[in-house]
Motif scaffolding. Sequence first.
Motif, PDB file in Angstrom:
ATOM      1  N   MET A  24      44.259  38.660  36.163  1.00  0.00           N
ATOM      2  CA  MET A  24      44.917  37.641  36.975  1.00  0.00           C
ATOM      3  C   MET A  24      46.356  37.429  36.523  1.00  0.00           C
ATOM      4  O   MET A  24      47.272  37.285  37.345  1.00  0.00           O
ATOM      5  CB  MET A  24      44.115  36.340  36.902  1.00  0.00           C
ATOM      6  N   ILE A  28      48.760  37.991  39.668  1.00  0.00           N
ATOM      7  CA  ILE A  28      49.107  36.777  40.418  1.00  0.00           C
ATOM      8  C   ILE A  28      50.611  36.534  40.338  1.00  0.00           C
ATOM      9  O   ILE A  28      51.185  36.427  39.252  1.00  0.00           O
ATOM     10  CB  ILE A  28      48.324  35.554  39.890  1.00  0.00           C
ATOM     11  N   LYS A  41      46.263  33.189  44.041  1.00  0.00           N
ATOM     12  CA  LYS A  41      45.891  32.346  42.907  1.00  0.00           C
ATOM     13  C   LYS A  41      44.408  31.987  42.944  1.00  0.00           C
ATOM     14  O   LYS A  41      43.787  31.772  41.906  1.00  0.00           O
ATOM     15  CB  LYS A  41      46.718  31.065  42.913  1.00  0.00           C
ATOM     16  N   HIS A  42      43.837  31.902  44.127  1.00  0.00           N
ATOM     17  CA  HIS A  42      42.451  31.461  44.275  1.00  0.00           C
ATOM     18  C   HIS A  42      41.675  32.438  45.167  1.00  0.00           C
ATOM     19  O   HIS A  42      42.225  33.048  46.071  1.00  0.00           O
ATOM     20  CB  HIS A  42      42.395  30.056  44.874  1.00  0.00           C
ATOM     21  N   GLY A  43      40.392  32.554  44.865  1.00  0.00           N
ATOM     22  CA  GLY A  43      39.499  33.302  45.750  1.00  0.00           C
ATOM     23  C   GLY A  43      39.232  34.741  45.367  1.00  0.00           C
ATOM     24  O   GLY A  43      38.235  35.317  45.802  1.00  0.00           O
ATOM     25  N   HIS A  44      40.114  35.347  44.563  1.00  0.00           N
ATOM     26  CA  HIS A  44      39.922  36.741  44.174  1.00  0.00           C
ATOM     27  C   HIS A  44      39.530  36.841  42.701  1.00  0.00           C
ATOM     28  O   HIS A  44      40.076  36.143  41.853  1.00  0.00           O
ATOM     29  CB  HIS A  44      41.218  37.545  44.364  1.00  0.00           C
ATOM     30  N   LYS A  45      38.584  37.720  42.410  1.00  0.00           N
ATOM     31  CA  LYS A  45      38.274  38.105  41.033  1.00  0.00           C
ATOM     32  C   LYS A  45      38.159  39.620  41.008  1.00  0.00           C
ATOM     33  O   LYS A  45      37.088  40.167  41.221  1.00  0.00           O
ATOM     34  CB  LYS A  45      36.983  37.441  40.550  1.00  0.00           C
ATOM     35  N   ARG A  48      35.051  40.901  37.899  1.00  0.00           N
ATOM     36  CA  ARG A  48      34.083  39.812  38.012  1.00  0.00           C
ATOM     37  C   ARG A  48      32.942  40.059  37.029  1.00  0.00           C
ATOM     38  O   ARG A  48      32.377  41.155  36.980  1.00  0.00           O
ATOM     39  CB  ARG A  48      33.543  39.750  39.447  1.00  0.00           C
ATOM     40  N   ASN A 119      43.174  39.515  51.437  1.00  0.00           N
ATOM     41  CA  ASN A 119      44.267  38.589  51.205  1.00  0.00           C
ATOM     42  C   ASN A 119      44.673  37.999  52.549  1.00  0.00           C
ATOM     43  O   ASN A 119      45.333  38.663  53.349  1.00  0.00           O
ATOM     44  CB  ASN A 119      45.444  39.302  50.531  1.00  0.00           C
TER      45      ASN A 119
END
Length: 279
Positions: A24, A28, A41-45, A48, A119
């Motif tokens: 990240m 990011i 910034k949010h929602g993606h890994k 994991r 995205n």
Amino acid sequence: MKKWNMVIDVAACTNCNLCTLATMDEYIGNDWSPYAAPMPKHGHKWIRIQQKERGSVPFIDMAYVPAMCNHCDDAPCVQKAENGAVTQREDGIVLIDPDKAKGQKHLVDACPYGHIWWNEELQTPQAWPFDAHLIDQGWKQTRGAQSCPTAAMKVYCLEDAEIQRMVADDGLEVLNPEFGTRPRIWYRNLWRYTTAFIGGSVSAEAGGLVDCVEGAKVTLTKDSAKQAEAVTDIYGDFKFDRLPEDSGAYTVEIEAQGHPKKTVEATLGESVYLGEIRL
């Protein structure tokens, strides 16, 4: 030609998530086009940590499996991409061109592992690009491997014959081999995540006291055929591991000096703790 591979030791992963955080940090707010557009910034890994709890309290263990784009040699995303938006380089790394892939949301579903992310802001699919922008600068490790405190994640650039020797020698496996995509992310000790165990604790009463039975012989059979033998430890515990999940009925026979034989039936779906078995 030498190609990039990653080997992850499931037994050494502690779920610290530093590989996730390092990835990240790298993506990011940073535009590494044509390797990768900025990660949201949010929602993606993109890396994991998959988790699995086996057994039940107090007989329990945990397995952690870092999962990411597998950089498959037969990648469905490459086959389903339009306009050459997804390609595999000669060194094995699979890249999604963020500009060419714009609008191709179908690529999210093309990955059977679920490791292509959409995205919404940029209207483009994204996946972990093996830190190719760093590799091309001469890096020998990815950010995730570099940050791993237990060295559970290691990167190798090897000829195909060399990695196949490592696979054979070290018992390396891939996730979901039934997908037939020929991944380049390999796992050591993956059985901790994919298989099941049968365990129990043997005790006996003597002189009004209940104590653990150490040294009891425990035999596991299935359809009258012996599968394995074990001996109880100082706590009276035994464990038969690496059994196929959902493999059905087993019989556990326990023999200890001075006690009658005890037989317990077990049905294995996921891992089973038989609890305290009193002789």
